[in-house]
Design a protein around this motif. Structure first.
Motif, PDB file in Angstrom:
ATOM      1  N   GLN A 102       0.822  -1.266  -0.010  1.00  0.00           N
ATOM      2  CA  GLN A 102       0.233   0.132   0.136  1.00  0.00           C
ATOM      3  C   GLN A 102       0.766   1.403  -0.047  1.00  0.00           C
ATOM      4  O   GLN A 102       0.548   2.207  -0.756  1.00  0.00           O
ATOM      5  N   ASP A 106      -0.095   2.755  -3.326  1.00  0.00           N
ATOM      6  CA  ASP A 106      -0.972   3.697  -3.252  1.00  0.00           C
ATOM      7  C   ASP A 106      -0.443   5.335  -3.018  1.00  0.00           C
ATOM      8  O   ASP A 106      -0.947   6.209  -3.494  1.00  0.00           O
ATOM      9  N   THR A 107       0.713   5.302  -2.623  1.00  0.00           N
ATOM     10  CA  THR A 107       1.522   6.766  -2.468  1.00  0.00           C
ATOM     11  C   THR A 107       1.779   7.013  -4.059  1.00  0.00           C
ATOM     12  O   THR A 107       1.829   8.267  -4.476  1.00  0.00           O
ATOM     13  N   ASN A 171      -6.814   0.412  -2.595  1.00  0.00           N
ATOM     14  CA  ASN A 171      -7.652   1.156  -1.689  1.00  0.00           C
ATOM     15  C   ASN A 171      -8.037   2.530  -1.951  1.00  0.00           C
ATOM     16  O   ASN A 171      -7.117   3.359  -1.830  1.00  0.00           O
ATOM     17  N   ASN A 174      -7.411   5.053   1.115  1.00  0.00           N
ATOM     18  CA  ASN A 174      -6.065   5.483   1.438  1.00  0.00           C
ATOM     19  C   ASN A 174      -5.451   6.461   0.195  1.00  0.00           C
ATOM     20  O   ASN A 174      -4.760   7.354   0.524  1.00  0.00           O
ATOM     21  N   LEU A 177      -6.900   9.689   1.082  1.00  0.00           N
ATOM     22  CA  LEU A 177      -6.259  10.355   2.212  1.00  0.00           C
ATOM     23  C   LEU A 177      -5.079  10.953   1.725  1.00  0.00           C
ATOM     24  O   LEU A 177      -4.504  12.116   2.116  1.00  0.00           O
ATOM     25  N   LEU A 178      -4.121  10.102   1.037  1.00  0.00           N
ATOM     26  CA  LEU A 178      -2.666  10.546   0.780  1.00  0.00           C
ATOM     27  C   LEU A 178      -2.567  11.832  -0.336  1.00  0.00           C
ATOM     28  O   LEU A 178      -1.979  12.766  -0.228  1.00  0.00           O
ATOM     29  N   VAL A 219      -1.675   5.484   6.971  1.00  0.00           N
ATOM     30  CA  VAL A 219      -1.991   4.599   5.987  1.00  0.00           C
ATOM     31  C   VAL A 219      -1.571   3.046   6.571  1.00  0.00           C
ATOM     32  O   VAL A 219      -2.064   2.020   6.032  1.00  0.00           O
ATOM     33  N   SER A 220      -0.446   3.090   6.989  1.00  0.00           N
ATOM     34  CA  SER A 220       0.265   1.894   7.631  1.00  0.00           C
ATOM     35  C   SER A 220      -0.906   1.195   8.805  1.00  0.00           C
ATOM     36  O   SER A 220      -0.845  -0.021   8.622  1.00  0.00           O
ATOM     37  N   PHE A 222      -3.759   1.510   9.180  1.00  0.00           N
ATOM     38  CA  PHE A 222      -4.967   1.200   8.337  1.00  0.00           C
ATOM     39  C   PHE A 222      -4.954  -0.212   7.794  1.00  0.00           C
ATOM     40  O   PHE A 222      -5.599  -1.194   7.982  1.00  0.00           O
ATOM     41  N   ALA A 223      -3.633  -0.179   7.140  1.00  0.00           N
ATOM     42  CA  ALA A 223      -3.495  -1.531   6.690  1.00  0.00           C
ATOM     43  C   ALA A 223      -3.256  -2.719   7.495  1.00  0.00           C
ATOM     44  O   ALA A 223      -3.697  -3.874   7.437  1.00  0.00           O
TER      45      ALA A 223
END
Length: 295
Positions: A102, A106-107, A171, A174, A177-178, A219-220, A222-223
């Protein structure tokens, strides 16, 4: 000091300063706080105390508030009989992989949508956010069909950690959010980096990521919690006893295990996530609120 005319509250300062108003206010506040505390902490209290009761006492009606004879060996029995060490290791392994995937993908997606601004970027973001409206249960069947026969490669991912990792990568929450956090980073920093000859990847690595530690921590977390609390999906894609997560393993052993031992195993399984929250709760709140307003 005069009260700011622009500030409006449910109860005026004048009413709160009176004896009756103050009593009513604090009474209602106390009732609400205590009520919500009991609602949230009640099940946890029952779980912790139930793990210390004997089999007869935990089945007693009405239940006892405190264990009559605390059975501390229930925790040792749960650890040994349910092989919690193996189950916890599996879950930590899956959670660590989910965090890594993620954070990387995701980033990258959020950075592209926020700073690179591709064509139809807003359309892509809107399509991602639209997936949040789809109930998770609706996606179980197509995801399972994909896992048992991965398109193009035609690989069966059952009992493979990729069966847990890959669905978690996409996701939308996430990514949103990022992106919101990256939007709050001044464009002047990006422009200065480009003027110095930095590539987009170097800008991400040297400027964006060091400034984004709070949201990356969120995020971490949440994962980790998503893997830890999930039950149905790991039960479907991890049928082997050697690859089960802690929630699936406890359920599998619960049939022939005393209830007090099962509850003790649940307490042990919940401890890591509670510790993570208590340690990083300040980081969670700062990460969620830092990118909410653009200065």
């Amino acid at each position: 000091m005069a009260q700011d005319s622009g500030t409006r509250t449910l109860i005026s300062q004048a009413q709160l300063s009176r004896g009756r108003g103050r009593v009513i206010y604090w009474t209602l506040l106390t009732v609400v706080v205590v009520g919500f505390t009991l609602v949230f902490l009640g099940p946890l209290y029952w779980m912790v105390t139930g793990a210390l009761k004997s089999g007869q006492e935990i089945a007693q009606t009405p239940p006892t508030l405190l264990p009559q004879d605390p059975q501390w060996r229930n925790y040792a029995d749960a650890w040994n009989n349910l092989d919690l060490a193996k189950l916890l290791f599996n879950t930590f392994y899956y959670a660590a992989g989910a965090v890594l995937f993620q954070l990387v993908f995701d980033t990258a997606a959020a950075y592209a949508l926020s700073k690179l601004r591709p064509i139809f970027g807003n359309v892509i973001l809107g399509a991602m956010l639209a997936t949040l409206m789809i109930p998770a249960m609706v996606l179980i069947v197509p995801q399972y069909v994909t896992v048992i026969d991965l398109p193009i490669l035609h690989i069966n991912l059952l009992d493979s950690p990729f069966a847990i990792w890959l669905p978690l990568v996409a996701n939308a929450f996430n990514i949103f959010l990022l992106k919101r956090f990256f939007d709050s980073i001044p464009e002047d920093l990006i422009a200065a980096a480009l003027m110095d000859g930095a590539t987009s990847l170097r800008t991400l690595w040297s400027i964006i990521l060091p400034m984004s530690r709070p949201i990356l921590g969120v995020v971490s977390i949440f994962a980790v919690t998503a893997v830890w609390k999930d039950f149905l999906w790991p039960k479907l894609v991890m049928p082997s006893p050697e690859t089960r997560t802690v929630s699936v393993g406890i359920y599998a052993f619960s049939g022939g295990t005393p209830m007090n031992v099962v509850i003790a195993a649940s307490v042990i399984a919940a401890i890591p996530t509670v510790i993570i929250f208590l340690v990083f709760q300040r980081n969670i709140m700062s990460g969620l609120t830092t990118g909410s307003l653009k200065g």
